[in-house]
Write a protein that holds these residues in place. Structure first.
Motif, PDB file in Angstrom:
ATOM      1  N   ALA A  94       0.773  -1.165   0.070  1.00 30.52           N
ATOM      2  CA  ALA A  94      -0.079   0.079   0.055  1.00 30.52           C
ATOM      3  C   ALA A  94       0.906   1.352  -0.015  1.00 30.52           C
ATOM      4  N   VAL A  95       0.521   2.300  -0.564  1.00 32.82           N
ATOM      5  CA  VAL A  95       1.265   3.489  -0.770  1.00 32.82           C
ATOM      6  C   VAL A  95       0.350   4.528  -0.542  1.00 32.82           C
ATOM      7  N   ALA A  96       0.708   5.382   0.357  1.00 29.91           N
ATOM      8  CA  ALA A  96      -0.230   6.787   0.661  1.00 29.91           C
ATOM      9  C   ALA A  96       0.895   7.773   1.037  1.00 29.91           C
ATOM     10  N   THR A  97       0.373   8.905   0.699  1.00 30.02           N
ATOM     11  CA  THR A  97       1.218  10.389   0.813  1.00 30.02           C
ATOM     12  C   THR A  97       0.339  11.302   1.787  1.00 30.02           C
ATOM     13  N   ALA A  98       1.084  11.812   2.731  1.00 34.18           N
ATOM     14  CA  ALA A  98       0.502  12.845   3.537  1.00 34.18           C
ATOM     15  C   ALA A  98       1.259  13.880   3.861  1.00 34.18           C
ATOM     16  N   ASN A  99       0.686  15.048   4.359  1.00 33.68           N
ATOM     17  CA  ASN A  99       1.553  16.167   4.441  1.00 33.68           C
ATOM     18  C   ASN A  99       1.281  16.778   5.757  1.00 33.68           C
ATOM     19  N   GLY A 100       1.229  16.043   6.852  1.00 37.02           N
ATOM     20  CA  GLY A 100       1.036  16.391   8.107  1.00 37.02           C
ATOM     21  C   GLY A 100      -0.511  16.150   8.492  1.00 37.02           C
ATOM     22  N   ARG A 101      -0.581  16.465   9.916  1.00 34.07           N
ATOM     23  CA  ARG A 101      -2.011  16.397  10.537  1.00 34.07           C
ATOM     24  C   ARG A 101      -3.038  17.247  10.145  1.00 34.07           C
ATOM     25  N   GLU A 102      -2.676  18.523   9.523  1.00 26.86           N
ATOM     26  CA  GLU A 102      -3.556  19.328   8.813  1.00 26.86           C
ATOM     27  C   GLU A 102      -3.308  19.321   7.386  1.00 26.86           C
ATOM     28  N   GLY A 103      -3.725  18.416   6.707  1.00 30.52           N
ATOM     29  CA  GLY A 103      -3.394  18.209   5.156  1.00 30.52           C
ATOM     30  C   GLY A 103      -4.350  17.557   4.671  1.00 30.52           C
ATOM     31  N   ARG A 104      -3.835  16.504   3.772  1.00 29.65           N
ATOM     32  CA  ARG A 104      -4.481  15.453   3.087  1.00 29.65           C
ATOM     33  C   ARG A 104      -3.743  14.056   3.403  1.00 29.65           C
ATOM     34  N   ALA A 105      -4.567  12.936   3.070  1.00 31.05           N
ATOM     35  CA  ALA A 105      -3.854  11.674   3.091  1.00 31.05           C
ATOM     36  C   ALA A 105      -4.495  11.063   1.823  1.00 31.05           C
ATOM     37  N   VAL A 106      -3.616  10.512   0.870  1.00 30.33           N
ATOM     38  CA  VAL A 106      -4.118  10.197  -0.471  1.00 30.33           C
ATOM     39  C   VAL A 106      -3.414   8.792  -0.949  1.00 30.33           C
ATOM     40  N   GLN A 153      -8.147   5.443  -3.833  1.00 34.80           N
ATOM     41  CA  GLN A 153      -9.328   4.772  -2.890  1.00 34.80           C
ATOM     42  C   GLN A 153      -9.508   5.854  -1.623  1.00 34.80           C
ATOM     43  N   ILE A 154      -8.229   6.354  -1.404  1.00 30.19           N
ATOM     44  CA  ILE A 154      -8.260   6.937   0.052  1.00 30.19           C
ATOM     45  C   ILE A 154      -7.850   8.567  -0.613  1.00 30.19           C
ATOM     46  N   ASP A 155      -8.802   9.349  -0.026  1.00 31.31           N
ATOM     47  CA  ASP A 155      -8.190  10.887  -0.332  1.00 31.31           C
ATOM     48  C   ASP A 155      -9.076  11.804   0.532  1.00 31.31           C
ATOM     49  N   LEU A 156      -8.455  12.114   1.647  1.00 25.29           N
ATOM     50  CA  LEU A 156      -8.990  12.375   2.945  1.00 25.29           C
ATOM     51  C   LEU A 156      -8.432  13.671   3.622  1.00 25.29           C
ATOM     52  N   PRO A 157      -9.204  14.882   3.954  1.00 22.09           N
ATOM     53  CA  PRO A 157      -8.694  15.863   4.666  1.00 22.09           C
ATOM     54  C   PRO A 157      -8.213  15.435   6.051  1.00 22.09           C
ATOM     55  N   LEU A 158      -7.081  15.966   6.607  1.00 23.80           N
ATOM     56  CA  LEU A 158      -6.706  15.632   7.963  1.00 23.80           C
ATOM     57  C   LEU A 158      -6.721  16.714   8.723  1.00 23.80           C
ATOM     58  N   ALA A 159      -7.191  16.509   9.970  1.00 21.17           N
ATOM     59  CA  ALA A 159      -7.235  17.439  11.131  1.00 21.17           C
ATOM     60  C   ALA A 159      -7.011  16.971  12.463  1.00 21.17           C
ATOM     61  N   PHE A 160      -6.400  17.992  13.382  1.00 16.71           N
ATOM     62  CA  PHE A 160      -6.254  17.507  14.795  1.00 16.71           C
ATOM     63  C   PHE A 160      -7.567  17.479  15.231  1.00 16.71           C
ATOM     64  N   ALA A 215     -10.059  17.197  20.542  1.00 17.13           N
ATOM     65  CA  ALA A 215      -9.522  17.112  21.936  1.00 17.13           C
ATOM     66  C   ALA A 215      -7.794  17.400  22.052  1.00 17.13           C
ATOM     67  N   LEU A 216      -7.329  17.529  20.692  1.00 13.00           N
ATOM     68  CA  LEU A 216      -5.862  17.817  20.769  1.00 13.00           C
ATOM     69  C   LEU A 216      -5.826  19.358  20.271  1.00 13.00           C
ATOM     70  N   GLY A 217      -6.857  19.975  20.434  1.00 19.65           N
ATOM     71  CA  GLY A 217      -6.888  21.672  20.016  1.00 19.65           C
ATOM     72  C   GLY A 217      -7.201  21.960  18.620  1.00 19.65           C
ATOM     73  N   GLY A 218      -7.344  20.982  17.588  1.00 20.43           N
ATOM     74  CA  GLY A 218      -7.874  21.100  16.381  1.00 20.43           C
ATOM     75  C   GLY A 218      -9.274  21.443  16.244  1.00 20.43           C
ATOM     76  N   ASN A 219      -9.535  21.618  14.788  1.00 16.21           N
ATOM     77  CA  ASN A 219     -10.902  21.969  14.532  1.00 16.21           C
ATOM     78  C   ASN A 219     -11.778  20.543  14.409  1.00 16.21           C
TER      79      ASN A 219
END
Length: 137
Positions: free
Chosen positions: A7-19, A24-31, A34-38
Motif C-alpha cells: 500500500a502506498v499513501a502520501t500525507a503532508n501532516g496532521r492538517e493536510g490530506r492523505a491520499v 481509494q483514499i483521499d481524505l482531509p486531515l485535521a487535529f 481534543a488535541l486543540g484542532g477543529n
C-alpha cells in the motif's frame, strides 16, 4: 519477507490530506478537537484504528477457518489513544474490544483471541512497541 501487496499513501501532516496511490483514499486531515484542532478531518489515530480493527477481524476469520470455529458474528473495535510519554514526546496505546457470539464466551474465546493476536500482522508490528489490551465483550 516477500511482499504480496504494498500500500502506498502520501500525507503532508496532521492538517493536510492523505491520499493513496490508487485514489481509494483521499481524505482531509485535521487535529481532533481534543488535541486543540477543529476536528474537520480524520486523523492518524482513526486511520490506524480502522486498519488494526479490520486486520484483527480478518486474522480472527483465518484462525476460525483453520480451527473450524464460526466467527461470522464477531466484531472488532479498536480504540487507539495518543498521549504524552515519559520523555515528553507522544505515544500510542490500543484497546481491542472484541464482541464474540455466545458459543465463544469464556475459555474458547480467550484461546481464539490469543491465537489471533499472535497471527495478526498489526499485532506483530505493535508487539513490544506499544501496549495492546484485548477485551472480550
Amino acid at each position: 519477507m516477500d511482499a504480496l501487496y504494498t500500500a502506498v499513501a502520501t500525507a503532508n501532516g496532521r492538517e493536510g490530506r492523505a491520499v493513496s496511490s490508487d485514489g481509494q483514499i483521499d481524505l482531509p486531515l485535521a487535529f481532533p478537537a481534543a488535541l486543540g484542532g477543529n476536528g474537520l478531518g480524520t486523523n492518524p489515530e482513526q486511520l490506524f484504528a480502522a486498519g488494526y480493527a479490520s486486520c484483527f477481524a480478518s486474522a480472527m476469520g483465518a484462525i476460525g477457518r483453520q480451527e473450524k470455529i464460526d466467527v461470522k458474528d464477531a466484531s472488532v473495535t479498536a480504540e487507539v489513544s495518543i498521549g504524552k510519554d515519559t520523555d515528553g514526546g507522544f505515544a500510542l496505546s490500543v484497546i481491542m474490544r472484541v464482541e464474540l457470539p455466545d458459543h465463544l464466551q469464556g475459555e474458547p474465546g480467550r484461546e481464539l483471541l490469543e491465537k489471533t493476536h499472535a497471527y495478526c500482522p498489526y499485532s506483530k508490528a505493535t508487539r513490544g512497541n506499544l501496549p495492546v489490551e484485548i477485551v472480550i465483550e
